[in-house]
Design a protein around this motif. Structure first.
Motif, PDB file in Angstrom:
ATOM      1  N   LEU A 153      26.399  35.184  36.658  1.00 39.63           N
ATOM      2  CA  LEU A 153      27.145  35.563  37.855  1.00 39.63           C
ATOM      3  C   LEU A 153      28.497  34.857  37.915  1.00 39.63           C
ATOM      4  N   ARG A 154      28.491  33.545  37.632  1.00 45.41           N
ATOM      5  CA  ARG A 154      29.740  32.777  37.655  1.00 45.41           C
ATOM      6  C   ARG A 154      30.743  33.375  36.660  1.00 45.41           C
ATOM      7  N   ASP A 155      30.270  33.680  35.463  1.00 44.83           N
ATOM      8  CA  ASP A 155      31.154  34.275  34.449  1.00 44.83           C
ATOM      9  C   ASP A 155      31.718  35.613  34.922  1.00 44.83           C
ATOM     10  N   ALA A 156      30.902  36.415  35.589  1.00 48.85           N
ATOM     11  CA  ALA A 156      31.366  37.720  36.091  1.00 48.85           C
ATOM     12  C   ALA A 156      32.428  37.535  37.175  1.00 48.85           C
ATOM     13  N   ILE A 157      32.228  36.555  38.046  1.00 49.82           N
ATOM     14  CA  ILE A 157      33.208  36.292  39.106  1.00 49.82           C
ATOM     15  C   ILE A 157      34.533  35.832  38.492  1.00 49.82           C
ATOM     16  N   ILE A 158      34.449  34.909  37.545  1.00 52.88           N
ATOM     17  CA  ILE A 158      35.660  34.411  36.873  1.00 52.88           C
ATOM     18  C   ILE A 158      36.385  35.556  36.183  1.00 52.88           C
ATOM     19  N   GLN A 159      35.628  36.408  35.499  1.00 54.72           N
ATOM     20  CA  GLN A 159      36.229  37.545  34.806  1.00 54.72           C
ATOM     21  C   GLN A 159      36.925  38.490  35.788  1.00 54.72           C
ATOM     22  N   LYS A 162      40.177  37.021  36.715  1.00 55.32           N
ATOM     23  CA  LYS A 162      41.115  37.115  35.586  1.00 55.32           C
ATOM     24  C   LYS A 162      41.695  38.525  35.478  1.00 55.32           C
ATOM     25  N   GLU A 163      40.844  39.521  35.692  1.00 59.82           N
ATOM     26  CA  GLU A 163      41.311  40.914  35.645  1.00 59.82           C
ATOM     27  C   GLU A 163      42.320  41.176  36.764  1.00 59.82           C
ATOM     28  N   ALA A 164      42.051  40.636  37.940  1.00 65.49           N
ATOM     29  CA  ALA A 164      42.989  40.805  39.054  1.00 65.49           C
ATOM     30  C   ALA A 164      44.314  40.123  38.737  1.00 65.49           C
ATOM     31  N   GLU A 165      44.243  38.949  38.154  1.00 70.44           N
ATOM     32  CA  GLU A 165      45.450  38.217  37.787  1.00 70.44           C
ATOM     33  C   GLU A 165      46.282  39.007  36.777  1.00 70.44           C
ATOM     34  N   LYS A 166      45.590  39.589  35.800  1.00 69.19           N
ATOM     35  CA  LYS A 166      46.279  40.394  34.787  1.00 69.19           C
ATOM     36  C   LYS A 166      46.923  41.628  35.430  1.00 69.19           C
ATOM     37  N   ALA A 167      46.198  42.302  36.314  1.00 72.61           N
ATOM     38  CA  ALA A 167      46.715  43.518  36.954  1.00 72.61           C
ATOM     39  C   ALA A 167      47.901  43.208  37.867  1.00 72.61           C
ATOM     40  N   LEU A 168      47.869  42.045  38.511  1.00 69.64           N
ATOM     41  CA  LEU A 168      48.926  41.695  39.463  1.00 69.64           C
ATOM     42  C   LEU A 168      50.065  40.897  38.832  1.00 69.64           C
TER      43      LEU A 168
END
Length: 194
Positions: A153-159, A162-168
């Motif tokens: 779960l922690r890994d999924a939240i971090i990912q 990260k995806e939001a950071e990349k998109a923004l």
């Protein structure tokens, strides 16, 4: 004095012994009456398997009801944000379709800014607390409360962050604060007793 102490002790022992004897006679009489009346008390009969007084911990199950509730809350908040943008565009004589075609710049007016600030504020639907609550509650519901899935779960939240950071092209300050609160709340759940 020693004689008196011994005499007293002997007297008390005899009285106690007599009470036990009377009690066992009453118990025998009660048992006989119960037997005649057909009363059966709990008793272990030789050859019967003993039942365990403990139980096995049930396997974690996804909390579908909580997942649906969280999805509904998220959809309502998303719809509220969409409506805010649509109203702002309409006040400027624009539409979302026309914006896509023309690529005209959009000015955020004071009314939209106030609504957005309320949504992002401490009590807003997209504020740090409510957003972090939704993320952690959703993760717990998906796992069925199974802490053995915590690292997954922690890994999924971090990912996701990260995806939001990349998109923004970077995380805004509010998103970084939300990430920090998510991790605090998630760790609190993992380290809790239940």
């Amino acid at each position: 004095m020693k004689v008196t102490d011994r005499s007293q002790a002997a007297y008390e022992a005899a009285a106690l012994n007599q009470k036990k004897h009377e009690g066992s006679r009453e118990t025998k009489a009660e048992k006989a009456q119960e037997k005649e009346a057909g009363v059966v008390k709990d008793q272990l009969i030789k050859g019967e398997p003993e039942t365990k007084a403990t139980y096995e911990k049930p396997a974690p199950v996804r909390d579908e009801q909580s997942i649906q509730r969280l999805m509904d809350e998220s959809n309502r908040a998303h719809q509220q944000l969409r409506e805010l943008v649509i109203r702002m565009l309409e006040r400027q004589g624009m539409s979302a379709d026309r914006l896509k075609q023309d690529g005209e710049p959009v000015n955020i007016d004071n009314e939209a800014r106030a609504e957005l600030e309320a949504m992002l504020g401490p009590d807003g639907e997209y504020g740090v607390e409510k957003t972090s609550d939704r993320i952690v509650d959703f993760a717990i519901a998906l796992s069925g409360g199974d802490k053995e899935k915590a690292e997954l779960l922690r890994d999924a939240i971090i990912q996701g962050f990260k995806e939001a950071e990349k998109a923004l092209g970077g995380l805004p300050e509010i998103s970084q604060k939300t990430y920090d609160r998510v991790m605090e709340k998630f760790d609190a759940w993992v380290n809790s007793e239940n």
